[in-house]
Design a protein around this motif. Structure first.
Motif, PDB file in Angstrom:
ATOM      1  N   ASP A  91      68.360  49.101  82.208  1.00 29.78           N
ATOM      2  CA  ASP A  91      68.107  48.207  83.302  1.00 29.78           C
ATOM      3  C   ASP A  91      68.792  48.008  84.490  1.00 29.78           C
ATOM      4  OD1 ASP A  91      65.718  46.976  82.548  1.00 29.78           O
ATOM      5  OD2 ASP A  91      66.308  45.326  81.967  1.00 29.78           O
ATOM      6  N   GLY A  92      70.096  48.193  84.414  1.00 30.09           N
ATOM      7  CA  GLY A  92      70.964  47.949  85.581  1.00 30.09           C
ATOM      8  C   GLY A  92      71.345  46.510  85.804  1.00 30.09           C
ATOM      9  N   ARG A  93      71.100  45.763  85.067  1.00 26.26           N
ATOM     10  CA  ARG A  93      71.175  44.264  85.191  1.00 26.26           C
ATOM     11  C   ARG A  93      71.192  43.567  83.720  1.00 26.26           C
ATOM     12  NH1 ARG A  93      65.675  44.904  86.130  1.00 26.26           N
ATOM     13  NH2 ARG A  93      64.562  43.502  85.121  1.00 26.26           N
ATOM     14  N   GLY A  94      71.876  42.303  83.749  1.00 23.65           N
ATOM     15  CA  GLY A  94      71.983  41.394  82.866  1.00 23.65           C
ATOM     16  C   GLY A  94      70.486  40.545  82.768  1.00 23.65           C
ATOM     17  N   LEU A  95      70.641  39.550  81.958  1.00 20.31           N
ATOM     18  CA  LEU A  95      69.505  38.611  81.535  1.00 20.31           C
ATOM     19  C   LEU A  95      69.903  37.363  81.964  1.00 20.31           C
ATOM     20  CD1 LEU A  95      67.837  39.604  78.406  1.00 20.31           C
ATOM     21  CD2 LEU A  95      67.365  40.442  80.436  1.00 20.31           C
ATOM     22  N   ASP A  96      68.789  36.672  82.470  1.00 22.52           N
ATOM     23  CA  ASP A  96      68.953  35.066  82.632  1.00 22.52           C
ATOM     24  C   ASP A  96      69.043  34.413  81.195  1.00 22.52           C
ATOM     25  OD1 ASP A  96      68.473  32.303  82.933  1.00 22.52           O
ATOM     26  OD2 ASP A  96      67.403  32.590  84.601  1.00 22.52           O
ATOM     27  N   LEU A  97      70.443  34.136  80.775  1.00 22.11           N
ATOM     28  CA  LEU A  97      70.407  33.759  79.639  1.00 22.11           C
ATOM     29  C   LEU A  97      69.737  32.433  79.071  1.00 22.11           C
ATOM     30  CD1 LEU A  97      74.395  34.669  78.999  1.00 22.11           C
ATOM     31  CD2 LEU A  97      72.349  36.013  78.487  1.00 22.11           C
ATOM     32  N   ALA A  98      69.758  31.607  79.998  1.00 21.18           N
ATOM     33  CA  ALA A  98      68.981  30.402  79.680  1.00 21.18           C
ATOM     34  C   ALA A  98      67.536  30.812  79.370  1.00 21.18           C
ATOM     35  CB  ALA A  98      69.049  29.172  80.794  1.00 21.18           C
ATOM     36  N   GLN A  99      66.875  31.545  80.148  1.00 17.84           N
ATOM     37  CA  GLN A  99      65.359  31.687  79.990  1.00 17.84           C
ATOM     38  C   GLN A  99      65.361  32.972  78.969  1.00 17.84           C
ATOM     39  OE1 GLN A  99      63.603  33.694  83.473  1.00 17.84           O
ATOM     40  NE2 GLN A  99      61.861  34.118  82.451  1.00 17.84           N
ATOM     41  N   ALA A 100      66.211  33.674  78.650  1.00 17.21           N
ATOM     42  CA  ALA A 100      66.427  34.470  77.387  1.00 17.21           C
ATOM     43  C   ALA A 100      66.462  33.621  75.976  1.00 17.21           C
ATOM     44  CB  ALA A 100      67.508  35.504  77.373  1.00 17.21           C
ATOM     45  N   GLU A 101      67.030  32.804  76.175  1.00 21.90           N
ATOM     46  CA  GLU A 101      67.152  31.822  74.946  1.00 21.90           C
ATOM     47  C   GLU A 101      65.977  31.143  74.539  1.00 21.90           C
ATOM     48  OE1 GLU A 101      70.575  29.013  75.811  1.00 21.90           O
ATOM     49  OE2 GLU A 101      71.999  30.595  75.081  1.00 21.90           O
ATOM     50  N   ARG A 102      65.257  30.747  75.452  1.00 23.15           N
ATOM     51  CA  ARG A 102      64.092  29.864  75.405  1.00 23.15           C
ATOM     52  C   ARG A 102      63.083  30.917  74.877  1.00 23.15           C
ATOM     53  NH1 ARG A 102      65.018  27.531  80.472  1.00 23.15           N
ATOM     54  NH2 ARG A 102      63.882  29.063  81.511  1.00 23.15           N
ATOM     55  N   VAL A 103      62.921  32.226  75.367  1.00 21.97           N
ATOM     56  CA  VAL A 103      62.050  33.243  74.772  1.00 21.97           C
ATOM     57  C   VAL A 103      62.258  33.390  73.306  1.00 21.97           C
ATOM     58  CG1 VAL A 103      61.263  35.714  75.102  1.00 21.97           C
ATOM     59  CG2 VAL A 103      61.635  34.225  77.042  1.00 21.97           C
ATOM     60  N   VAL A 104      63.710  33.636  72.916  1.00 15.81           N
ATOM     61  CA  VAL A 104      64.075  34.058  71.601  1.00 15.81           C
ATOM     62  C   VAL A 104      63.558  32.810  70.861  1.00 15.81           C
ATOM     63  CG1 VAL A 104      66.216  33.884  69.970  1.00 15.81           C
ATOM     64  CG2 VAL A 104      66.205  35.503  72.029  1.00 15.81           C
ATOM     65  N   GLU A 105      63.576  31.628  71.157  1.00 19.40           N
ATOM     66  CA  GLU A 105      63.249  30.261  70.245  1.00 19.40           C
ATOM     67  C   GLU A 105      61.725  30.625  70.107  1.00 19.40           C
ATOM     68  OE1 GLU A 105      64.637  28.057  68.736  1.00 19.40           O
ATOM     69  OE2 GLU A 105      66.813  28.573  69.490  1.00 19.40           O
ATOM     70  N   TYR A 106      60.831  31.092  71.289  1.00 19.21           N
ATOM     71  CA  TYR A 106      59.319  31.170  71.134  1.00 19.21           C
ATOM     72  C   TYR A 106      58.921  32.072  70.028  1.00 19.21           C
ATOM     73  CZ  TYR A 106      58.909  28.704  75.766  1.00 19.21           C
ATOM     74  OH  TYR A 106      58.904  27.792  76.620  1.00 19.21           O
ATOM     75  N   VAL A 107      59.792  33.409  70.030  1.00 23.46           N
ATOM     76  CA  VAL A 107      59.685  34.362  69.330  1.00 23.46           C
ATOM     77  C   VAL A 107      59.824  33.872  67.770  1.00 23.46           C
ATOM     78  CG1 VAL A 107      60.285  36.622  68.554  1.00 23.46           C
ATOM     79  CG2 VAL A 107      59.966  36.010  71.068  1.00 23.46           C
ATOM     80  N   ALA A 108      60.987  33.142  67.545  1.00 26.08           N
ATOM     81  CA  ALA A 108      61.310  32.702  66.255  1.00 26.08           C
ATOM     82  C   ALA A 108      60.353  31.838  65.580  1.00 26.08           C
ATOM     83  CB  ALA A 108      62.768  31.951  66.311  1.00 26.08           C
ATOM     84  N   ARG A 109      59.527  31.228  66.562  1.00 27.70           N
ATOM     85  CA  ARG A 109      58.389  30.133  65.952  1.00 27.70           C
ATOM     86  C   ARG A 109      57.370  31.053  65.358  1.00 27.70           C
ATOM     87  NH1 ARG A 109      57.748  26.306  71.141  1.00 27.70           N
ATOM     88  NH2 ARG A 109      59.721  25.633  71.507  1.00 27.70           N
ATOM     89  N   ILE A 110      56.965  32.044  65.917  1.00 25.88           N
ATOM     90  CA  ILE A 110      56.077  32.819  65.241  1.00 25.88           C
ATOM     91  C   ILE A 110      56.498  33.845  64.432  1.00 25.88           C
ATOM     92  CG2 ILE A 110      54.482  32.447  67.130  1.00 25.88           C
ATOM     93  CD1 ILE A 110      54.956  35.224  68.216  1.00 25.88           C
TER      94      ILE A 110
END
Length: 476
Positions: free
Chosen positions: A431-450
């Motif tokens: 990728d050549g870059r890191g992630l927006d950690l706050a946004q990434a945490e929300r996505v991880v939560e979304y995935v965990a729900r399903i």
């Protein structure tokens, strides 16, 4: 033949004559159905991406953003075209006759591109050519799910699906099989007479499994057995597909939502991957069609050409966004440059075979880059902006950076643990870059729900420090 609904007789006449001229000039496209619609309808298309699509709160947020920009005069959508057989085009009924004449010619260019470009034809071959009807059917299924299961449960699935909608694998087919569960049977091992004889001895069944004699015979007995594959057998970038196929407790209606969002992502991917080529091709053809349409009254032609100049101007918006690249301007300039030097047949070959990556890397040359005054710039947080490079390679890669991997970070499913824990990994080096950690945490939560098991994401922060984002709470 094309059809124009809701318009006046003059526009319908110009539409038919422009189509005949396009065919005469060698253009090849599916029929186009034109509809004149109010600004409110056009705004909804811009927000949802399709005239009828599944409901979600994020679309409402986007609607307000577009509405504010429109009221401030920063945004006006002249048309939206959906490729297929037939193509469907929507034009603003508030447009002038000259603007809608220009739009008609522009849409014919889009229709020609969509019928002949390899990425577009691949999607149509996989998913069919009636995206609007298919989207409406998916929307109806979602409404039934809402009635049956409630907004909270349906929205939890849509939160995850829409957060991951660009995480697909375009190198795989739309409809793909699950992984093979076992490795193929191994070839039989060379005969071992002692082991075979020992296995037939009376009382052998009573020998403990860890007894040396049992261990002597067991490898040969297992040689023909298949071995269970790890899950996934390799890093899997198609997150929507993997979740739909392997989430341990997912209901059929939930899988249907994930796969519906994935199918729409496959539809949007060629549009994203070919935006510069496609808008440039449509702009080249609308300019040429207008120029050769001698049946147009002079005043209408002049008004349409004025609108053309506004569309293909260098800047994407007003002076406050003068550093933004206008894909219409770049694509139009590149096609004119190519056709002038190599002819229309070479241009048609490029249209068939390339996406924006190949188009920019192979055909944006130093002469055109200098003529268009292209450069790479850096904007600092203190507001200072400076040119950092005029190198052609750097310019090409800066243009293409937002298109890499469908504009999404490179995240794959790495493994599923014995306890069902799901591990995701971000390939930050690719990728050549890191992630927006706050946004990434929300996505991880979304995935965990399903997924309904703990989920973790391995990535790096903006300093390059390795971070593991776990599920912060037990999924429901």
């Amino acid at each position: 033949m094309s059809a124009c609904r809701g318009g006046n007789g003059e526009l319908a006449d110009y539409t038919a004559r422009l189509e005949a001229l396009a065919i005469e000039l060698g253009m090849d496209f599916y029929p186009v159905h034109f509809d004149l619609v109010p600004a409110s309808f056009m705004l909804e298309i811009a927000v949802y991406g399709l005239p009828v699509r599944m409901r979600h709160w994020s679309f409402g947020v986007s609607y307000l953003h577009h509405l504010v920009r429109q009221h401030m005069g920063h945004s006006k959508i002249f048309e939206v075209m959906f490729p297929g057989d037939p193509c469907r085009a929507f034009m603003l009924e508030q447009n002038s006759l000259a603007e809608n004449t220009l739009v008609t010619a522009h849409v014919l260019g889009h229709a020609d591109f969509a019928k002949n470009n390899a990425l577009f034809t691949r999607f149509i071959a996989m998913a069919g050519s009636n995206i609007l009807e298919q989207s409406a059917a998916r929307s109806n299924r979602l409404e039934r799910a809402l009635a049956a299961h409630g907004q909270q449960r349906v929205e939890a699935v849509l939160d995850a699906a829409l957060a991951l909608e660009t995480h697909i694998d375009v190198d795989q087919p739309l409809h793909r099989d699950r992984y093979a569960e076992f490795v193929g049977l191994k070839s039989a091992a060379p005969a071992d007479r002692f082991g075979d004889r020992y296995a037939r001895l009376a009382g052998e069944a009573d020998v403990p499994a860890n007894h040396p004699a049992a261990q002597c015979a067991s490898p040969h007995a297992a040689q023909g057995a298949a071995q269970r594959m790890p899950l996934p057998p390799r890093p899997e970038p198609d997150l929507l597909w993997f979740l739909a196929q392997y989430a341990p407790e997912m209901a059929d209606w939930e899988r249907d939502i994930l796969l519906a969002v994935r199918e729409e992502a496959f539809y949007f991917q060629p549009i994203h991957a070919c935006q510069i080529m496609n808008e440039g091709w449509a702009s080249y053809w609308h300019a040429r069609l207008l120029r050769e349409a001698h049946f147009l009254p002079p005043d209408l032609y002049l008004s349409a050409i004025k609108a053309h100049s506004d569309v293909v101007r260098p800047f994407a918006s007003g002076q406050q966004l003068a550093l933004s690249l206008n894909p219409y301007h770049l694509g139009f300039s590149m096609w004119e440059h190519i056709i002038e030097r190599h002819g229309i047949e070479k241009a048609r070959q490029i249209c068939r075979e390339e996406d924006d990556c190949g188009f920019i890397r192979n055909y944006l040359d130093s002469e055109l880059a200098e003529q268009l005054d292209l450069f790479v710039y850096q904007a600092r947080k203190d507001g200072d902006t400076s040119i950092v490079s005029r190198d052609l390679h750097a310019i090409r890669e800066a243009i293409l950076a937002p298109k890499f991997n469908f504009g999404a970070p490179c995240v794959t499913v790495s493994s599923v643990g014995a306890d069902g824990c799901l591990e995701l990994r971000h390939d930050h080096l690719r990728d050549g870059r890191g992630l927006d950690l706050a946004q990434a945490e929300r996505v991880v939560e979304y995935v965990a729900r399903i997924w309904r098991r703990p989920v973790s994401l391995h990535t790096v922060d903006f300093r390059g420090v390795i971070r593991v984002l776990p599920t912060r709470r037990n999924p429901p």
